[in-house]
Design a protein around this motif. Structure first.
Motif, PDB file in Angstrom:
ATOM      1  N   HIS A   1       7.360  -1.093   6.920  1.00  0.00           N
ATOM      2  CA  HIS A   1       6.662  -1.701   5.906  1.00  0.00           C
ATOM      3  C   HIS A   1       5.425  -0.764   5.387  1.00  0.00           C
ATOM      4  O   HIS A   1       4.799  -1.454   4.172  1.00  0.00           O
ATOM      5  N   SER A   2       5.019   0.205   5.484  1.00  0.00           N
ATOM      6  CA  SER A   2       4.019   1.095   5.121  1.00  0.00           C
ATOM      7  C   SER A   2       4.290   2.575   5.324  1.00  0.00           C
ATOM      8  O   SER A   2       5.082   2.921   6.575  1.00  0.00           O
TER       9      SER A   2
ATOM     10  N   HIS B   1      12.744   6.559   1.340  1.00  0.00           N
ATOM     11  CA  HIS B   1      11.740   7.137   0.446  1.00  0.00           C
ATOM     12  C   HIS B   1      11.606   8.795   0.450  1.00  0.00           C
ATOM     13  O   HIS B   1      12.405   8.987   1.616  1.00  0.00           O
TER      14      HIS B   1
ATOM     15  N   LEU C   1       6.047  10.648  -4.980  1.00  0.00           N
ATOM     16  CA  LEU C   1       6.673   9.373  -4.123  1.00  0.00           C
ATOM     17  C   LEU C   1       7.773   8.839  -4.942  1.00  0.00           C
ATOM     18  O   LEU C   1       7.489   8.289  -5.813  1.00  0.00           O
TER      19      LEU C   1
ATOM     20  N   VAL D   1       4.931  -0.586   1.630  1.00  0.00           N
ATOM     21  CA  VAL D   1       6.163  -0.264   0.744  1.00  0.00           C
ATOM     22  C   VAL D   1       7.291  -1.447   1.126  1.00  0.00           C
ATOM     23  O   VAL D   1       6.988  -2.080   2.171  1.00  0.00           O
ATOM     24  N   ASP D   2       8.436  -1.447   0.362  1.00  0.00           N
ATOM     25  CA  ASP D   2       9.387  -2.075   0.293  1.00  0.00           C
ATOM     26  C   ASP D   2      10.179  -1.648   1.650  1.00  0.00           C
ATOM     27  O   ASP D   2      10.824  -0.511   1.691  1.00  0.00           O
ATOM     28  N   GLU D   3      10.412  -2.494   2.853  1.00  0.00           N
ATOM     29  CA  GLU D   3      11.027  -2.114   3.842  1.00  0.00           C
ATOM     30  C   GLU D   3      12.658  -2.017   3.718  1.00  0.00           C
ATOM     31  O   GLU D   3      13.398  -1.198   4.470  1.00  0.00           O
TER      32      GLU D   3
ATOM     33  N   LEU E   1       3.752  -0.443  -6.452  1.00  0.00           N
ATOM     34  CA  LEU E   1       2.872   0.148  -5.316  1.00  0.00           C
ATOM     35  C   LEU E   1       1.349   0.081  -5.692  1.00  0.00           C
ATOM     36  O   LEU E   1       0.829  -0.042  -6.852  1.00  0.00           O
TER      37      LEU E   1
ATOM     38  N   LEU F   1      11.267   3.204  -7.000  1.00  0.00           N
ATOM     39  CA  LEU F   1       9.742   3.470  -7.108  1.00  0.00           C
ATOM     40  C   LEU F   1       9.891   4.989  -7.377  1.00  0.00           C
ATOM     41  O   LEU F   1      10.371   5.836  -6.816  1.00  0.00           O
TER      42      LEU F   1
ATOM     43  N   GLY G   1      11.437   6.353  -4.132  1.00  0.00           N
ATOM     44  CA  GLY G   1      11.896   5.376  -3.305  1.00  0.00           C
ATOM     45  C   GLY G   1      12.917   4.474  -4.149  1.00  0.00           C
ATOM     46  O   GLY G   1      13.033   4.319  -5.228  1.00  0.00           O
TER      47      GLY G   1
END
Length: 342
Positions: A252-253, A223, A268, A217-219, A187, A201, A270
Motif C-alpha cells: 500500500h506504500s 514499481h 518512480l 501507492v496502488d497495491e 500520486l 505511474l 509503476g
C-alpha cells in the motif's frame, strides 16, 4: 548539427536484437514483495563515437515493469562541443514514448504535424500505435543534456491507435523532505491528465539530504525506482546511480530514501503487470517476427503507415532501418516478482 555525437529518446543501436517479452502471472503466494535491483548495462548508440546510455529494461533479469518496456538513463553530458543531438525522422509502432529531461532542450517534430519542445519538468508523450515518425534535435542554447528515455507498450486493443501527441507540465508537489512531479498517473493527491492505455505511474522525486519519504501507492502495481544519483534506496535497499530497484504488487506504500548528504533524484515508475507477450526490435513493438518484418519493410519503402515529418533540416532526410537479425531468438519471460515468506 553536422557531426552530432549524442542521441536520446530513440533506439539507435546499429545492431538491435529482437526481444520477445513473455508475461508471467503474479504468484498468489501471500509473501511480502521484496526489492530486486536491476543493474544498468551500458549501450552505445549510433556508432563508436556516439553517446553511451545506461539501460535497465529490457534485460534478461526483467523485461517489463507494468507496461514500461524500455528505460534508458543518460547524461549529464556536455554537448557544447559535440554538435548536440540530431536524430533524423525515424519510425515507431505499438508504443508510447515518454520524454523527460533534467537539463537541456530538444525540438520535436512528428508526422502527426506536432512541433514542440522537450524541456526539464515538462513531459511530452507521443503515441505511435499504428505508426508514427518523428525527429529530435537539441537547441543551439543547450550545453548539457541529461534525462531519461522511456517507452510504454500498448495493449493489443490499443496498439493500432492513431498518432497522438500530449504535453503536460506537472506542478511541483512539496512534501516534507522532497519535491515530486507526477507526469503520469496519480500520486500524493496529484493526477496527470495525460491519456494512457493501461494503468501507469510516472513521477520525478527529488529528496533532500538524508530524507525519507513514504508514499501511498496502488497495491496492484509493480514499481521501479530509477536512481539518477547515488544515495537512493527503495524499501531500505540501495540502488546505485543508473540502477533500478524493482518491487512487485502487494504494498500500500513505498519508502523512498536518500542516504547521502546531497540532494538525490529518482524516477518512480509503476503499473499493473502487463499480461501480454510482445516483441521489440529497433523502434518497433509488435507481436511476431513477421509483423516486425512488415513494419521494417513499410518504413524502408516509405509507406503511408508512418507519414512524413515536415520541417526537419538535418544531416539525412530519414533514418534507415538496420538489418533484421538472421534468426529468431528465444522468448524472455518475466520471472515472478520476488517475495519473502509471509
Amino acid at each position: 548539427m553536422a557531426g552530432a555525437k549524442l542521441w536520446a529518446m530513440s533506439n539507435l543501436e546499429t545492431r538491435p536484437v529482437e526481444t520477445e517479452c513473455e508475461h508471467t502471472a503474479v504468484p498468489e503466494s501471500g509473501g511480502r514483495p521484496v526489492v530486486e535491483v536491476l543493474e544498468a548495462r551500458e549501450v552505445p548508440l549510433g556508432g563508436p563515437r556516439a553517446m553511451t546510455v545506461r539501460r535497465t529494461i529490457p534485460q534478461r533479469q526483467r523485461s517489463l515493469i507494468g507496461a514500461w518496456c524500455f528505460a534508458d538513463h543518460y547524461g549529464p553530458d556536455d554537448v557544447s562541443t559535440s554538435g548536440g543531438m540530431d536524430v533524423p525522422p525515424h519510425p515507431h509502432t505499438g508504443l508510447q514514448t515518454v520524454s523527460w529531461l533534467f537539463s537541456g532542450e530538444i525540438e520535436h517534430r512528428d508526422s502527426g504535424g506536432n512541433h514542440a519542445m522537450v524541456r526539464p519538468g515538462e513531459m511530452n508523450l507521443m503515441t505511435g500505435g499504428h505508426g508514427i515518425a518523428h525527429s529530435e534535435v537539441s537547441t543551439p542554447a543547450t550545453t548539457v543534456l541529461h534525462g531519461v528515455q522511456l517507452w510504454v507498450a500498448l495493449p493489443d486493443d490499443a496498439r493500432d491507435e492513431p498518432r497522438m501527441f500530449q504535453h503536460h507540465v506537472p506542478p511541483p508537489v512539496h512534501v516534507t523532505g522532497a519535491v515530486v512531479r507526477v507526469f503520469l498517473g496519480s500520486l500524493l493527491g496529484q493526477t496527470s491528465p495525460v491519456r494512457t492505455f493501461t494503468p501507469l505511474l510516472g513521477a520525478e522525486v527529488v529528496l533532500d539530504p538524508g530524507a525519507h519519504l513514504v508514499v501511498a501507492v496502488d497495491e496492484g502495481f509493480e514499481h521501479g525506482v530509477l536512481a539518477d544519483t547515488d544515495g537512493v534506496s527503495l524499501e531500505g535497499v540501495a540502488a546505485a546511480r543508473g540502477a533500478m530497484g524493482f518491487i512487485g504488487p502487494g504494498l500500500h506504500s513505498l519508502t523512498l530514501a536518500n542516504d547521502s548528504d546531497a540532494p538525490a533524484r529518482l524516477v518512480l515508475l509503476g503499473g499493473t503487470p502487463f499480461e501480454e507477450d510482445i516483441l521489440m526490435w529497433w523502434n518497433f513493438v509488435g507481436r511476431s517476427h513477421e509483423e516486425i518484418e512488415q513494419f521494417r519493410r513499410e518504413w524502408q519503402e516509405e509507406g503511408d503507415r508512418f507519414g512524413a515529418v515536415v520541417g526537419y533540416q538535418g544531416r539525412v532526410a530519414r533514418l534507415p532501418a538496420p538489418e533484421l537479425p538472421p534468426v529468431r531468438i528465444r522468448p524472455r519471460q518475466n520471472p515472478p516478482p520476488p517475495t519473502s515468506p509471509a
